[in-house]
Design an enzyme around this catalytic site. Structure first.
Site, PDB file in Angstrom:
ATOM      1  N   SER A 101     -12.863  -0.996  -1.446  1.00  0.00           N
ATOM      2  CA  SER A 101     -11.507  -0.847  -1.987  1.00  0.00           C
ATOM      3  C   SER A 101     -10.512  -1.880  -1.501  1.00  0.00           C
ATOM      4  O   SER A 101      -9.373  -1.888  -1.972  1.00  0.00           O
ATOM      5  CB  SER A 101     -10.973   0.563  -1.667  1.00  0.00           C
ATOM      6  OG  SER A 101     -11.620   1.529  -2.461  1.00  0.00           O
ATOM      7  N   LYS A 104      -8.809  -3.754  -4.134  1.00  0.00           N
ATOM      8  CA  LYS A 104      -7.606  -3.230  -4.791  1.00  0.00           C
ATOM      9  C   LYS A 104      -6.375  -4.068  -4.473  1.00  0.00           C
ATOM     10  O   LYS A 104      -5.373  -3.999  -5.189  1.00  0.00           O
ATOM     11  CB  LYS A 104      -7.377  -1.766  -4.391  1.00  0.00           C
ATOM     12  CG  LYS A 104      -8.372  -0.791  -4.983  1.00  0.00           C
ATOM     13  CD  LYS A 104      -8.022   0.652  -4.596  1.00  0.00           C
ATOM     14  CE  LYS A 104      -8.895   1.677  -5.312  1.00  0.00           C
ATOM     15  NZ  LYS A 104     -10.261   1.753  -4.765  1.00  0.00           N
ATOM     16  N   SER A 160      -6.264   5.310  -2.173  1.00  0.00           N
ATOM     17  CA  SER A 160      -7.299   4.440  -2.743  1.00  0.00           C
ATOM     18  C   SER A 160      -7.916   5.070  -3.985  1.00  0.00           C
ATOM     19  O   SER A 160      -9.117   4.982  -4.231  1.00  0.00           O
ATOM     20  CB  SER A 160      -8.394   4.156  -1.703  1.00  0.00           C
ATOM     21  OG  SER A 160      -9.085   2.990  -1.993  1.00  0.00           O
TER      22      SER A 160
END
Length: 414
Positions: A101, A104, A160
């Site tokens: 993640s 991101k 997340s």
């Protein structure tokens, strides 16, 4: 064997052994555990400097420079000055690894400026959540409910939430368009280790990034006020169910960045300002953090610690931040965080210094070129007297005193 011959052979053997363990210049301070660590199987990129393409730990300690933390187990890590872009130390920083993640950050840096205003509301459909991977981290977005863009970004940064990522991607134009835009933006940032397959960082074939690239994403993102705000938010209220005739319920979400919120065995890091953590089966734990101390701002990225210690990714990141702050002025940089391509183009388009007009006119011209070449996000620095700090080859300076969020300003400092 005659005694004299035996003595000569012993001396020669010792000399050869000594030569075999002598490291290149500056590498004598390498982590002695390098030989025990997994290593990149192929040649690494040299973006940012030749040393960054070498296998193992790269650091050049000056007089009084602190040694690197012991027992670093991450497959890859990097410590850099967020403002000057100098890389203070690194370990396999261009190793292409699954990012989880932390990808991101690139998603937000790409998409966030377009989805404005923050009050923009969207009604979620079933199809928009259909592509969320099994076992994904979720914030709790539900179909047939409306959310503001602000709500969804809180879900991305704090929890997340892959569900929030997919909804925002659909608002941006769809997942394929979002992935393409992220790849283009990565290339603009010269993050050439990165291949984007999914916008949320969920494990996917061929999806990779590197500690170096993730640090570029964080550095770029922190130039955006909204990005800084979300990255530094510790907790928030997220919309829940809506019952007829009643006010819509909310529930609290907390940032999963344990250097911000703390956890058993992990203390909140003083001066932390974000940015993103991640975990998947293939990536292991990944983390990019930014912190300020005494006016110095550092970035650190840690990928896939091999230690079985709880919260190893945060502990190793904190140790590297501590090292970076104590090493200020006591190490020779081993590389740099390169500028975006557009900033390089703006620099290359500048007239020769001798042909430029007076300092004031030149400063105005260069600042305008830098803003035009980078969508106004990256700006040149001015110094006392109105002289301009130019984009020089190999050095890219960001805003000297970027406005960190009030939340961060209130955190205690060491």
């Amino acid at each position: 064997m005659p005694a004299l011959k035996k003595t000569v052979m012993t001396v020669l053997s010792s000399a050869l052994l000594s030569v075999s363990v002598v490291s290149p210049a500056g590498a004598a301070d390498k982590d002695k555990t390098d030989d025990k660590q997994p290593k990149p199987s192929g040649q690494m990129s040299t973006v940012g400097g030749d040393r960054l393409g070498e296998v193992g730990t790269q650091v050049d300690l000056g007089r009084g420079g602190p040694v690197l933390p012991k027992d670093l187990s991450a497959r890859s890590w990097i410590v850099a000055d967020a403002e000057s872009g100098q890389v203070l130390a690194s370990h396999n920083s261009h190793w292409r690894l699954p990012p989880a993640s932390t990808l991101k950050m690139l998603f937000a840096d790409t998409v966030l400026p377009t989805l404005q205003p923050k009050t923009l509301t969207h009604l979620v459909t079933e199809d928009e959540l259909a592509g969320v991977g099994e076992g994904s981290s979720l914030v709790g977005v539900k179909e047939d409910y409306s959310y503001t863009v602000h709500d969804l970004w809180l879900g991305v940064f704090l929890r997340s939430g892959n569900d929030a990522v997919h909804v925002l991607s659909e608002m941006y134009g769809g997942v394929p368009e979002t992935v393409s835009a992220m790849q283009r933006h990565a290339e603009e940032l010269q993050a050439l280790d990165t291949t984007v397959v999914s916008p949320d960082g969920y494990d996917a074939p061929h999806q990779v990034s590197s500690a170096y690239d993730l640090t570029l994403f964080a550095r770029s993102g922190m130039q955006k006020a909204d990005f800084r705000e979300y990255a530094a938010t510790a907790s928030a209220e997220f919309p829940g169910e809506q019952k007829k005739g009643k006010k819509r319920a909310t529930f609290e979400i907390q940032n999963t960045n344990r250097l911000m919120t703390g956890d058993i065995g992990v203390e909140p890091y003083k001066g932390i300002a974000g940015v993103k953590n991640g975990y998947t089966t293939h990536a292991g734990n990944t983390f990019t953090g930014i912190a300020e101390r005494d006016g110095k701002v550092l970035l650190v990225t840690v990928m896939n610690p091999q230690s079985e210690e709880s919260h190893a990714v945060y502990k190793e990141a904190a140790a590297l931040l501590d090292w970076g702050f104590s090493a200020d002025g006591k190490v020779t940089p081993v590389g740099e965080l390169v500028p975006p391509k557009s900033a390089v183009a703006a620099k290359d388009s500048e007239p020769a210094a001798g042909a430029a007009k007076d300092g004031k006119q030149k400063a105005k011209h260069t600042a305008a070129a830098a803003a035009a070449g980078s969508n106004g996000v990256w700006t040149a620095l001015s110094v006392v007297g109105g002289a301009l700090v130019l984009l020089a080859a190999g050095v890219f300076l960001v805003n000297r005193r970027w406005p960190l969020p009030d939340l961060v300003r209130r955190l205690p400092r060491r």
